[in-house]
Scaffold this motif. Structure first.
Motif, PDB file in Angstrom:
ATOM      1  N   VAL A 134       0.928  -1.260   0.004  1.00  0.00           N
ATOM      2  CA  VAL A 134      -0.055  -0.211  -0.010  1.00  0.00           C
ATOM      3  C   VAL A 134       0.981   1.258  -0.058  1.00  0.00           C
ATOM      4  O   VAL A 134       1.475   1.540   1.102  1.00  0.00           O
ATOM      5  CB  VAL A 134      -0.960  -0.095   1.210  1.00  0.00           C
ATOM      6  N   GLU A 135       0.927   2.030  -0.946  1.00  0.00           N
ATOM      7  CA  GLU A 135       1.835   3.198  -1.123  1.00  0.00           C
ATOM      8  C   GLU A 135       0.973   4.281  -2.017  1.00  0.00           C
ATOM      9  O   GLU A 135       0.617   3.863  -3.256  1.00  0.00           O
ATOM     10  CB  GLU A 135       3.036   2.661  -1.898  1.00  0.00           C
ATOM     11  N   TYR A 136       1.109   5.515  -1.501  1.00  0.00           N
ATOM     12  CA  TYR A 136       0.381   6.370  -2.334  1.00  0.00           C
ATOM     13  C   TYR A 136       0.875   7.832  -1.924  1.00  0.00           C
ATOM     14  O   TYR A 136       1.208   7.848  -0.792  1.00  0.00           O
ATOM     15  CB  TYR A 136      -1.186   6.370  -2.045  1.00  0.00           C
ATOM     16  N   ASP A 137       0.335   8.642  -2.667  1.00  0.00           N
ATOM     17  CA  ASP A 137       0.747  10.207  -2.377  1.00  0.00           C
ATOM     18  C   ASP A 137      -0.732  10.910  -1.940  1.00  0.00           C
ATOM     19  O   ASP A 137      -1.742  10.743  -2.620  1.00  0.00           O
ATOM     20  CB  ASP A 137       1.327  11.166  -3.567  1.00  0.00           C
ATOM     21  N   ALA A 138      -0.752  11.720  -0.801  1.00  0.00           N
ATOM     22  CA  ALA A 138      -1.884  12.242  -0.471  1.00  0.00           C
ATOM     23  C   ALA A 138      -1.543  13.363   0.483  1.00  0.00           C
ATOM     24  O   ALA A 138      -0.751  13.203   1.160  1.00  0.00           O
ATOM     25  CB  ALA A 138      -2.896  11.297   0.165  1.00  0.00           C
ATOM     26  N   PHE A 139      -2.352  14.660   0.088  1.00  0.00           N
ATOM     27  CA  PHE A 139      -2.238  15.937   0.764  1.00  0.00           C
ATOM     28  C   PHE A 139      -0.542  16.295   0.976  1.00  0.00           C
ATOM     29  O   PHE A 139      -0.131  16.704   1.937  1.00  0.00           O
ATOM     30  CB  PHE A 139      -2.450  15.557   2.521  1.00  0.00           C
TER      31      PHE A 139
END
Length: 601
Positions: A410-415
């Motif tokens: 689980v890896e993501y860009d946010a804020f």
């Protein structure tokens, strides 16, 4: 002639068909250690000529406690098993039964009942609790004026229908006239301390009514060690295993990063069956912890007390406390600590709060609503890390003292910041080969291969849902099982995401895997998923079911599992010439017969 009858005849068995069926039903509930013990126990009986010990039956009217548990991932079963031991040590008459093995009409004969049940999905009962849950809400349910009961619900306060199944059982039992013995206990994910306190109080409440002068007895044959082969390791006492391999098995251009992970269990004594899960205790990313400490202006070297253990604040945040999942408890405590009206307003709207938390980790909330607080105030809002469960992707018949996992990072860009999942980031990125990870086996008796090796098997497992079916096929191959096997698998792209492709091709070549149906959603303009392939092959799927096939589903509970259920109902209606209600009942009967089993999350 039924498949069981054919097996009975061909084996030349001395058993009658009813004995054969009863034996297989019992065997299907046992784990590897239990099977080993039972085989030795029965051999000893045969050699000694001893009579089979008869179970002791409670005299009519004698008060006793029946513990019924319904468990999706094993937590409710664990709580129920521990409480049974505690109650028996206090001298109480107790029996423990999985709801799937309980005859609902038996409830009218109970005097004292303890229901321990989890909730999953949108307030749904776990699979093994569905039949009893529905029975108690139906017109067939009897009056229960003589029954006293208590309910322990397990859930996650981050979800809208927190402990809903436990609430349902309490409401339905009360409506039938049963009297509550104790206030219902609703448990969040970090429930150990809460359950421990409740257990003491509940046992004290029961003692005047159920105290027995007789002590529990264990029947054993001379020379048979009941504990032989049973590992000392568990959720509360995990084994420090060694990571031996972590390999990315999706392509360079894949939208997913999926790892094949191998862990050594050497010298642990841990044993598992296909269908079981591995519990993994993980640590948070130290860089994430340092960022959080800096934002809150806290000293990570400060010594604190956490669950009667002295350690530094930084070590507690790395190893003990949940930071990568958000939950209402933290928002409540943090809003109070920094006196944020905006957060307090958010708490008043449960739907808005749930949507807000779903997109954020703890550090996102602190960044959005900056403030300072003491270490005591921070600890008040954080809950303990809970282990993550991963479906095991191997059979010990093939890999012996290893266990394999299929883990999606689980890896993501946010804020404006990058994020990783707690356990998936730990296993895939931070844990290095030859380093240790604390693990335990979570047995899942509701996801088992059929006892009869001639039985056909249909497996539906998109994405990482493929994991247990790799274990299934390793086991079927080792057993030289003659039953047909059919795999439905889906992922975005054939060239990037066909997990374990060469292994499936080899299984087809060897005749172990009879049929493969693939659904790669992004390889054409119109997206295709496993439920579409099921519908396309509906006639043959129904034929397999009519031949006695067992059906297995693993993967996403929120969307995929519901879409597959709908497809199966339509298949049975169309190819079985049934109404929608009849088709639903057909699928329901498969579930009751343990011919439709799910491992969904």
């Amino acid at each position: 002639m039924s498949l069981q009858s054919e097996a009975l005849t061909s084996s030349g068995s001395l058993l009658t068909e009813s004995q054969w069926l009863a034996l297989n039903q019992v065997i299907s509930t046992l784990n590897a250690q239990q099977l080993t013990w039972v085989s030795g126990y029965l051999a000893g009986l045969a050699q000694s000529g001893m009579a089979v010990p008869q179970p002791q039956v409670q005299p009519a009217g004698k008060a006793s406690l029946t513990i019924l548990y319904g468990s999706q991932t094993g937590n409710a079963k664990g709580v129920a098993t521990e409480y049974k031991a505690k109650a028996e040590s206090a001298g109480l008459q107790v029996s423990l039964v999985n709801m799937a093995d309980y005859k609902p009409r038996q409830i009218k004969n109970e005097t004292h009942l303890l229901v321990i049940v989890s909730t999953h999905g949108e307030g749904d009962a776990p699979d093994d609790a569905i039949e009893l849950h529905e029975f108690l809400g139906s017109k067939k349910a009897p009056k229960l004026d003589s029954l006293k009961f208590a309910v322990v619900g397990l859930g996650d306060s981050s979800y809208e229908f927190f402990c809903q199944t436990g609430k349902d059982f309490e409401q339905r039992l009360s409506a039938l006239g049963a009297k509550p013995l104790f206030e219902r206990l609703d448990c969040d994910v970090d429930y150990d301390e809460q359950v421990s306190q409740w257990s003491e109080q509940f046992t004290d409440k029961l003692k005047p009514e159920l105290k027995s002068g007789a002590s529990s007895q264990v029947v054993a044959l001379p020379g048979v060690n009941l504990a032989a082969g049973v590992s000392q390791y568990s959720k509360k006492n995990p084994f420090a295993a060694t990571l031996t391999e972590c390999q990315k098995i999706t392509g360079r251009d894949s939208v997913k990063d999926i790892r094949h992970i191998e862990i050594s269990l050497e010298d642990s004594g841990l044993q598992y069956q296909p269908g079981d899960a591995l519990g993994v205790w993980f640590s948070n990313d130290p860089a994430l912890v340092d960022d959080l400490l800096a934002l809150l202006k806290l000293d990570g070297s400060e010594e604190i007390n956490l669950a009667d253990e002295k350690l530094s604040l930084r070590d507690a945040l790395v190893d003990k406390l949940e930071l990568t999942q958000s939950y209402p408890k933290f928002v409540e405590a943090y809003a109070e600590s920094i006196d944020s009206e905006a957060l307090k307003s958010l708490l008043a709207d449960k739907t808005a709060l749930r949507n807000y938390l779903a997109e954020r980790q703890i550090i996102d909330i602190v960044r959005e609503y900056p403030g300072t607080l003491s270490s005591e105030q921070l600890l008040l809002g954080l809950r303990a890390i809970t282990p993550r469960l991963y479906s095991i992707a191997s059979s010990q018949a093939e890999v012996e003292d290893e266990v394999h996992l299929t883990v999606a990072l689980v890896e993501y860009d946010a804020f404006g910041h990058s994020h990783q999942g707690g356990a998936s980031g730990f296993l895939s990125e931070r844990l290095q080969e030859d380093q240790q990870v604390k693990v335990f086996i979570e047995h899942n008796d509701n996801f088992r291969l059929p006892a009869n090796p001639d039985t056909p098997v249909i497996m539906i497992g998109p994405g990482t849902g493929i994991a247990p079916f790799r274990a299934f096929m390793q086991q079927r191959q080792a057993d030289d099982a003659s039953g047909k096997n059919w795999l439905f698998f889906g992922n975005p792209n054939f060239t990037q995401d066909f997990l374990y492709q060469t292994e499936w091709q080899a299984l087809v070549k060897d005749g172990v895997l009879s049929k493969v149906s693939l659904a790669f959603s992004r390889d054409q303009e119109q997206k295709i998923y496993v439920q579409h392939r099921l519908r396309e092959q509906g006639k043959e799927v129904f034929e397999w079911l009519q031949q006695g096939a067992h059906l297995y589903l693993c993967g996403d509970a929120e969307r995929m599992a519901k879409d597959v259920d709908a497809a199966l109902i339509d298949i049975v209606a169309e190819h079985g010439n049934k109404s929608d209600d009849q088709a639903k009942e057909y699928i329901n009967e498969l579930r009751k017969a343990k011919r439709y089993q799910k491992d969904v999350y």
